[in-house]
Design a protein around this motif. Structure first.
Motif, mmCIF file in Angstrom:
data_model
loop_
_atom_site.group_PDB
_atom_site.id
_atom_site.type_symbol
_atom_site.label_atom_id
_atom_site.label_comp_id
_atom_site.label_asym_id
_atom_site.label_seq_id
_atom_site.Cartn_x
_atom_site.Cartn_y
_atom_site.Cartn_z
ATOM 1 N N SER A 446 0.813 -1.227 0.000
ATOM 2 C CA SER A 446 0.000 0.000 0.000
ATOM 3 C C SER A 446 0.844 1.273 0.000
ATOM 4 N N MET A 447 2.157 1.112 0.166
ATOM 5 C CA MET A 447 3.027 2.283 0.251
ATOM 6 C C MET A 447 3.287 2.895 -1.123
ATOM 7 N N LYS A 448 3.414 4.231 -1.133
ATOM 8 C CA LYS A 448 3.788 4.941 -2.340
ATOM 9 C C LYS A 448 5.309 4.869 -2.506
ATOM 10 N N LEU A 449 5.762 5.076 -3.743
ATOM 11 C CA LEU A 449 7.197 5.024 -4.012
ATOM 12 C C LEU A 449 7.976 6.004 -3.146
ATOM 13 N N THR A 450 7.424 7.196 -2.973
ATOM 14 C CA THR A 450 8.127 8.196 -2.166
ATOM 15 C C THR A 450 8.299 7.723 -0.733
ATOM 16 N N GLU A 451 7.305 7.007 -0.204
ATOM 17 C CA GLU A 451 7.401 6.488 1.159
ATOM 18 C C GLU A 451 8.477 5.403 1.253
ATOM 19 N N VAL A 452 8.543 4.550 0.234
ATOM 20 C CA VAL A 452 9.529 3.473 0.226
ATOM 21 C C VAL A 452 10.942 4.048 0.160
#
Length: 557
Positions: A446-452
């Motif tokens: 569910s995470m966005k790329l920016t969060e990863v």
């Protein structure tokens, strides 16, 4: 931490990575023993990853020369046509983020002495050099490789065909959108290639290039009283349309009012390159351009359009249009949008400023989310395998280098993005990061790329030990069918080599686990044993990587 590490390492025994395990191993740039990548895989890595910026241990120039030698070796071994086929496939399918490595490889083939390789290279020139920018770059590379020895018959004929095979409308757009690149102009090319068009629409464009619009209009004016059959009438009609378009391009150059430029854009579908510089800060101009803007141009200009407040209002029609396009998988595929370019666009847009100049903007959250969706949609045929995965991301010091010459995308950030494709596809996956120690990596679908990527930034870097993922899984009795290691293969730290760790994991866990090495740089090394059918080496930012991985896991390749 040292005690935990020693405890993990005690589960396996073998050859230190700083010593050879077999005679066919070679020493990598960091001092560890690995295997050389096969020439065909090296070619694929080079086309996908290039040698821009080099790696932490070797420079760009050295990598470029090494990859050139790889191509020449294949040609000398009678595999020149195979090289050309790979070049065409990777270009046509949009599997590479940048065209320069592909053009470099094609130029080497075109300038080689082997006749079959040369003929094959020129045969695919249209397929690879789809726009004048590509053609000009190819010609410049050929000039450098041949050291100014001139244009041969095959070279001239291929360039002639590049211009003559296009319709008049296609050629008119191409030569006005891309007037010059790499020190080349269309007039230069026409002079050297001696092009003589047999069709009037094409001839009109060539006359425009050499003599200008006035002469082209005079020489190709329609004779209203002449008798024409259906074919001639069709040709005359297209010639008139071509001249009308070229007239609109010239009128836009001389325009003093933005309303006039807007009218020309809307009536003749002019593009940004046709718009005079003084109008490129106009909201009305960009609004008109956006309606017919190609996908690549739209992604490249998101920051500019946001800076002039065209994409600031989340409820505007323009924002809805942009998000709809970015989230359309069919549009992304048709435009050959590469995942890396989407990642680069996301990182740049999120930063709120360009790499050069003074352009600044306030990022729109809807557009950032749409870019995130576009990243996953731009990969090909991502289907689940229902296997158990361990995704291991190398976060050692050498992975801090930027890839593809991008100032804001490091190899470790790129590997995080690649791993998320699998995380979103496969339900049963463990994700870890490693350098000289194992680090838990808490990411989910569910995470966005920016969060990863932000999560990755918190992990301290160190030396490289690519055996740790398999050792960790064995130590903790984690059943894994597939290990995917994202690395630059500059492994050297550790008392056991990765292949030994994998084989001991297979034996002790009674699982025929596979290892996929996702190379994030274009070095010639891999930790995958080429004699082990359960190991695969692939280029990291190949847009078809998920498909290749799936076919390997399922036993199709």
């Amino acid at each position: 931490m040292a005690g935990v590490l020693n405890s993990i390492l005690s589960y396996v025994v073998g050859t230190p990575q700083s010593e050879p395990m077999r005679e066919d191993q070679v020493i990598n740039n960091a001092g560890g023993y690995v295997w050389e990548v096969s020439d065909i895989n090296r070619l694929r890595r080079f086309m996908c990853l290039g040698s821009e910026g080099g790696t932490y241990y070797v420079g760009e120039k050295e990598l470029g020369l090494e990859n050139a030698q790889c191509i020449r070796r294949m040609i000398m071994n009678g595999e020149g046509e195979k090289v050309v086929n790979e070049i065409k496939t990777f270009s046509v399918e949009g599997r590479t983020a940048k065209q320069n490595p592909i053009l470099f490889a094609l130029a080497i083939c075109a300038r080689d002495k082997d006749l079959k390789t040369k003929q094959a290279a020129y045969k695919v020139l249209d397929d690879v050099c789809r726009i004048p920018t590509h053609l000009f770059a190819f010609l410049e590379l050929c000039e450098k490789l041949s050291r100014g020895t001139g244009w041969g018959r095959a070279h001239r004929r291929a360039v002639q065909d590049w211009y003559k095979r296009k319709s008049g409308k296609q050629l008119a757009l191409a030569v006005t959108k891309y007037r010059q690149r790499n020190g080349w102009t269309h007039r230069d090319v026409l002079r050297l290639a001696h092009i003589k068009a047999t069709k009037k629409p094409t001839a009109a464009v060539l006359k425009y290039i050499i003599k200008g619009l006035k002469v082209a209009r005079e020489d190709f004016a329609i004779d209203e009283e002449a008798d024409m059959d259906t074919e001639n009438e069709k040709e005359e009609k297209e010639t008139a349309q071509v001249l009308e378009f070229l007239t609109a391009v010239e009128e836009a150059k001389e325009a003093h009012e933005e309303e006039k430029v807007v009218q020309l854009i809307e009536k003749h579908r002019l593009v940004r390159e046709h718009v005079p510089t003084q109008f490129l800060s106009s909201k009305l101009i960009w609004q008109a351009l956006l309606r017919e803007m190609p996908m690549t141009a739209m992604i490249r200009n998101l920051g500019k359009m946001t800076s002039i407040e065209l994409l600031s209002d989340e409820l505007s029609d323009e924002v809805s249009m942009v998000c709809e396009q970015l989230q359309c998988e069919e549009s992304l595929k048709k435009a050959r949008i590469h995942p890396f370019n989407v990642l680069l666009a996301l990182k740049t847009y999120q930063s709120g400023h360009g790499d050069k100049g003074k352009l600044n903007w306030q990022p729109n959250k809807l557009i950032m989310n749409a870019l995130d969706d576009a990243f996953y949609a731009s990969f090909k045929n991502v289907e689940p395998t229902d296997k158990r995965f361990m995704l291991a991301l190398d976060v050692s010091g050498s992975m801090s280098c930027n890839i593809h010459g991008a100032s804001n995308v490091s190899a470790y950030c790129a590997s995080a993005a690649m791993s998320m494709v699998t995380v979103r596809t496969e339900k049963n996956s463990h994700t870890v990061a490693f350098s000289h120690t194992m680090v838990p990596l808490k990411i989910n679908a569910s995470m966005k790329l920016t969060e990863v990527i932000n999560e990755m930034k918190r992990i301290p870097m160190g030396a490289t030990n690519c055996s740790l993922p398999m050792i960790h899984a064995l130590k903790n009795n984690i059943p894994i069918d597939v290990f995917i290691v994202y690395t630059d293969c500059e492994t050297w730290c550790g008392n056991v080599q990765p292949v030994e760790a994998l084989r001991q994991y297979r034996e002790k866990m009674n699982i025929d686990a596979k290892l996929i090495v996702c190379g994030m740089t274009s070095t010639g090394f891999t930790i995958a044993d080429p004699d082990d059918t359960g190991m695969l080496d692939i280029a990291g930012f190949d847009s078809a990587a998920p498909e290749v991985i799936r076919n390997f896991i399922m036993g199709f390749i």
